[in-house]
Design an enzyme around this catalytic site. Sequence first.
Site, PDB file in Angstrom:
ATOM      1  CG  HIS A 205      -2.306  -1.086   1.132  1.00 44.87           C
ATOM      2  ND1 HIS A 205      -3.256  -0.203  -0.099  1.00 44.87           N
ATOM      3  CD2 HIS A 205      -2.653  -1.627   1.643  1.00 44.87           C
ATOM      4  CE1 HIS A 205      -4.353  -1.193  -0.273  1.00 44.87           C
ATOM      5  NE2 HIS A 205      -3.322  -2.545   1.152  1.00 44.87           N
TER       6      HIS A 205
ATOM      7  NE  ARG B 239      -6.575   1.930   2.216  1.00 46.05           N
ATOM      8  CZ  ARG B 239      -6.630  -0.108   2.446  1.00 46.05           C
ATOM      9  NH1 ARG B 239      -5.200  -0.660   2.795  1.00 46.05           N
ATOM     10  NH2 ARG B 239      -7.982   0.226   2.372  1.00 46.05           N
TER      11      ARG B 239
ATOM     12  CG  HIS C 261      -6.360  -1.085  -3.416  1.00 48.68           C
ATOM     13  ND1 HIS C 261      -6.428   0.547  -3.182  1.00 48.68           N
ATOM     14  CD2 HIS C 261      -6.561  -1.835  -2.574  1.00 48.68           C
ATOM     15  CE1 HIS C 261      -6.916  -0.063  -1.719  1.00 48.68           C
ATOM     16  NE2 HIS C 261      -7.514  -1.002  -1.471  1.00 48.68           N
TER      17      HIS C 261
END
Length: 232
Positions: free
Chosen positions: A13, A43, A71
């Site tokens: 992330h 993020r 994602h």
Amino acid sequence: MSAMRTLAIGDIHGCLVPLEVLWRKVSPQPEDRIIFMGDYIDRGPDSKGVIDFLIHLQQRGYDLAFLSGNHEEKFFLSEMDLTDRAHWLDAWGGGETLESYGPGGFDDVPESHWEFLRKNRPYVETDTHIFVHANLEADLPLDQQLPFTLIHKKFGHPRPHMSGKVMVCGHTAQKSHVPLDLGHAICIDTDPGRGGWLTCLHVESGCYWQANVEKSVRTGMLGSSSPGPGVS
């Protein structure tokens, strides 16, 4: 010569710092097999840096496998569709991803990054384990799994897969910040993008290493309630 290790690295992330720290700590060798569980972006502050780092590892000749996460799927959809883009920016941490590429947004994403992501895999199977981003349907063979299950279905209370193999996955962030081990299924998403830790699991031994954005490192064993104390 040391024995080959199977190393699974959880959802990154956009957190390049813990990835770099963890890589140095674990010190993968050419004989090791390293499986990245997907969700490389969003993020965290440096999604571009994460993908640059992973591409660089490919060029150094390690035995690597890269799974595709939800994602990554959203990234592709957002590049093509403004509705998906608004949702991605608002709720998925996509703004941080675009900022890491520069003021041009999607225009600044190099083709090498799209090519890298297009080649990510839905799962990896070994003699004893199945590695997948999100989950499996227990009663379906791998070649019949739905794409939604593979990258979107939450961990919940999975039943053992019909193959008898242990599932290793990410996707469902563990708020405890330690891996969740059910014996037949292991989740190693420990939420580095929201204050948690990035996890690398040594599959054969059950030992794991973790690093966070403050560059602290700690170790633990599957089945233990908490890892050892963090050290710089």
